[in-house]
Design a protein around this motif. Sequence first.
Motif, PDB file in Angstrom:
ATOM      1  N   ILE A  38       0.861  -1.171   0.000  1.00  0.00           N
ATOM      2  CA  ILE A  38       0.000   0.000   0.000  1.00  0.00           C
ATOM      3  C   ILE A  38       0.900   1.223   0.000  1.00  0.00           C
ATOM      4  N   ALA A  39       0.850   1.997  -1.081  1.00  0.00           N
ATOM      5  CA  ALA A  39       1.694   3.177  -1.207  1.00  0.00           C
ATOM      6  C   ALA A  39       1.078   4.334  -0.424  1.00  0.00           C
ATOM      7  N   THR A  40       1.936   5.229   0.048  1.00  0.00           N
ATOM      8  CA  THR A  40       1.476   6.417   0.764  1.00  0.00           C
ATOM      9  C   THR A  40       1.935   7.652   0.019  1.00  0.00           C
ATOM     10  N   GLY A  41       1.245   8.743   0.255  1.00  0.00           N
ATOM     11  CA  GLY A  41       1.578   9.995  -0.426  1.00  0.00           C
ATOM     12  C   GLY A  41       0.690  10.198  -1.646  1.00  0.00           C
ATOM     13  N   HIS A  49      -3.419   1.700 -16.215  1.00  0.00           N
ATOM     14  CA  HIS A  49      -4.449   0.815 -15.677  1.00  0.00           C
ATOM     15  C   HIS A  49      -4.701   1.068 -14.198  1.00  0.00           C
ATOM     16  N   VAL A  50      -5.967   1.368 -13.861  1.00  0.00           N
ATOM     17  CA  VAL A  50      -6.372   1.626 -12.480  1.00  0.00           C
ATOM     18  C   VAL A  50      -7.696   0.910 -12.210  1.00  0.00           C
ATOM     19  N   ASP A  51      -7.789   0.271 -11.040  1.00  0.00           N
ATOM     20  CA  ASP A  51      -9.048  -0.350 -10.611  1.00  0.00           C
ATOM     21  C   ASP A  51      -9.420   0.149  -9.230  1.00  0.00           C
ATOM     22  N   ILE A  52     -10.699   0.115  -8.918  1.00  0.00           N
ATOM     23  CA  ILE A  52     -11.140   0.237  -7.532  1.00  0.00           C
ATOM     24  C   ILE A  52     -11.529  -1.157  -7.067  1.00  0.00           C
ATOM     25  N   GLY A  53     -11.349  -1.431  -5.787  1.00  0.00           N
ATOM     26  CA  GLY A  53     -11.699  -2.758  -5.312  1.00  0.00           C
ATOM     27  C   GLY A  53     -11.492  -2.907  -3.814  1.00  0.00           C
ATOM     28  N   PRO A  54     -12.131  -3.916  -3.223  1.00  0.00           N
ATOM     29  CA  PRO A  54     -11.961  -4.160  -1.793  1.00  0.00           C
ATOM     30  C   PRO A  54     -10.658  -4.890  -1.503  1.00  0.00           C
ATOM     31  N   ARG A  55     -10.126  -4.604  -0.331  1.00  0.00           N
ATOM     32  CA  ARG A  55      -8.941  -5.316   0.140  1.00  0.00           C
ATOM     33  C   ARG A  55      -8.924  -5.261   1.661  1.00  0.00           C
ATOM     34  N   TYR A  56      -8.344  -6.294   2.271  1.00  0.00           N
ATOM     35  CA  TYR A  56      -8.177  -6.281   3.723  1.00  0.00           C
ATOM     36  C   TYR A  56      -6.889  -5.556   4.079  1.00  0.00           C
ATOM     37  N   VAL A  57      -6.997  -4.607   5.011  1.00  0.00           N
ATOM     38  CA  VAL A  57      -5.834  -3.886   5.524  1.00  0.00           C
ATOM     39  C   VAL A  57      -5.870  -4.010   7.045  1.00  0.00           C
ATOM     40  N   ASP A  58      -4.851  -4.651   7.604  1.00  0.00           N
ATOM     41  CA  ASP A  58      -4.821  -4.902   9.052  1.00  0.00           C
ATOM     42  C   ASP A  58      -6.116  -5.594   9.506  1.00  0.00           C
ATOM     43  N   ASN A  59      -6.502  -6.606   8.755  1.00  0.00           N
ATOM     44  CA  ASN A  59      -7.700  -7.403   9.044  1.00  0.00           C
ATOM     45  C   ASN A  59      -9.007  -6.613   8.925  1.00  0.00           C
ATOM     46  N   ARG A  60      -8.947  -5.461   8.275  1.00  0.00           N
ATOM     47  CA  ARG A  60     -10.144  -4.633   8.112  1.00  0.00           C
ATOM     48  C   ARG A  60     -10.488  -4.512   6.633  1.00  0.00           C
ATOM     49  N   TRP A  61     -11.751  -4.749   6.310  1.00  0.00           N
ATOM     50  CA  TRP A  61     -12.264  -4.624   4.937  1.00  0.00           C
ATOM     51  C   TRP A  61     -12.212  -3.153   4.520  1.00  0.00           C
ATOM     52  N   LEU A  63     -11.973  -0.194   0.954  1.00  0.00           N
ATOM     53  CA  LEU A  63     -12.111   0.039  -0.479  1.00  0.00           C
ATOM     54  C   LEU A  63     -10.951   0.929  -0.915  1.00  0.00           C
ATOM     55  N   LEU A  64     -10.095   0.388  -1.800  1.00  0.00           N
ATOM     56  CA  LEU A  64      -8.882   1.084  -2.209  1.00  0.00           C
ATOM     57  C   LEU A  64      -8.812   1.209  -3.725  1.00  0.00           C
ATOM     58  N   PRO A  73       2.656  -2.976  -9.412  1.00  0.00           N
ATOM     59  CA  PRO A  73       1.385  -2.416  -8.942  1.00  0.00           C
ATOM     60  C   PRO A  73       1.379  -2.228  -7.429  1.00  0.00           C
ATOM     61  N   VAL A  74       0.620  -1.212  -7.006  1.00  0.00           N
ATOM     62  CA  VAL A  74       0.453  -0.929  -5.580  1.00  0.00           C
ATOM     63  C   VAL A  74      -1.021  -0.584  -5.346  1.00  0.00           C
ATOM     64  N   TRP A  75      -1.402  -0.590  -4.075  1.00  0.00           N
ATOM     65  CA  TRP A  75      -2.721  -0.119  -3.667  1.00  0.00           C
ATOM     66  C   TRP A  75      -2.574   1.285  -3.089  1.00  0.00           C
ATOM     67  N   ARG A  76      -3.605   2.112  -3.269  1.00  0.00           N
ATOM     68  CA  ARG A  76      -3.569   3.482  -2.751  1.00  0.00           C
ATOM     69  C   ARG A  76      -4.890   3.827  -2.068  1.00  0.00           C
ATOM     70  N   ASN A  77      -4.776   4.691  -1.078  1.00  0.00           N
ATOM     71  CA  ASN A  77      -5.959   5.252  -0.441  1.00  0.00           C
ATOM     72  C   ASN A  77      -6.614   6.228  -1.409  1.00  0.00           C
TER      73      ASN A  77
END
Length: 310
Positions: A38-41, A49-61, A63-64, A73-77
Amino acid sequence: MTRCAVAAVIMLATTQTPARAEGPTPGLGQSIAADQPIATGRAELATGHVDIGPRYVDNRWTLLIHDGTQARPVWRNSDEALLRVSDAALQTVPDDPAYAFLDIDAGKRVYVVPQVQNPDVVWLGWNTQDPRVMQTIDRGVTLTLLGVRGPGSLTTYLQSGNFAPPQPLWRSSQSKAQPFWAEVNTHTHANWVFSAPGVYLVAIQASADLINGETVSATGTLRFAVGDATSAAEAYAATADIPAAGPAATDEDRAADDEPAGTSTTLLIIALAGMAFLLVIGLLILLLRGRGAKRRAEQERAAALAEDQR
C-alpha cells in the motif's frame, strides 16, 4: 451513423437490486499478489491501468485504488490518489437514441474514460481479486454509488460491442443509491462519461456477505480532475458531504427518472382532481341522505299528530 460506427467512435459503455455487471472483459486477465504494498503519499494518475476494489488492511475490509500504472502495482488510499481525465478523453456524443440515457445533447463534447483502453487516458475499472477477498466473500461484492459532487453529470455504463444496447450502471442524476453486483474474481472496465470539466468527488461503497456469515462494508471517495485546466490542488482541497446510502433504486424509480419532463406533475394533478371529484360525490350523498332523513322524521311526526287527534 451505424450502431457499430457509434461504438467505434464513442465507447460511452447496471443497476437493479442490485444489477449484475458483466464478468471480466476479454483481454483483462490479471492476478493480484497478496503482498502488493500500500503506497502512501499523493499520486496523480493520468494514464495507465487503475481499478477500484476491496482489500483487507490490518484485518479490516477497505475500499482502495489498485494502481497498475507502474511496473510494480500498488494499492492506494482514495484520498491520496487523483484520477486525471485529460483533454485527450474528449469525445462527441453521437446522434443515436441508444445514448439518450446520458441526458446530454447529441454533438456535445464530453470527457470519456473508455471501456477499451486509450493509452492517452487513465483506464479505470474495478476488481474483486485481492486474494483474501476471494477467500472470504461468499459469492461476490456489491458496488454502490452513494453520490456525486461536481460541475456536471457522471454516467458509468457498459457496452458489449455486439449491437446490444448500452448497460447503464451509475447515473449521478438519480438520487437513490445505485448498486450493482460483481462476482468474485471479477476484473471489469466500463465507460465513465463526464459532461463538463472540473472537480468531481464520487462516493462508492463496497459490501459483501462472507462465508462465515458476517457482512462487511467500506466506503471510499474517488477524486477526479476532469480537463487539463482543472487544478490538482483544487481537486485535493475539495470536500463533499455525500450522504450515506439510501434505499436502492428500483425499476420503477428508473422509469420515473426517464419520464418526459412534466409527466409526474400531470399525474399528480389528475390524482388530485380525482380525489376532489370523489369528495364532492361524497358530500352530495351525505346531503341527500340528510334531507331524506329529515323528510322521514317530518312524516313520522305528522303521522303521530294525526294519531293523537283521533
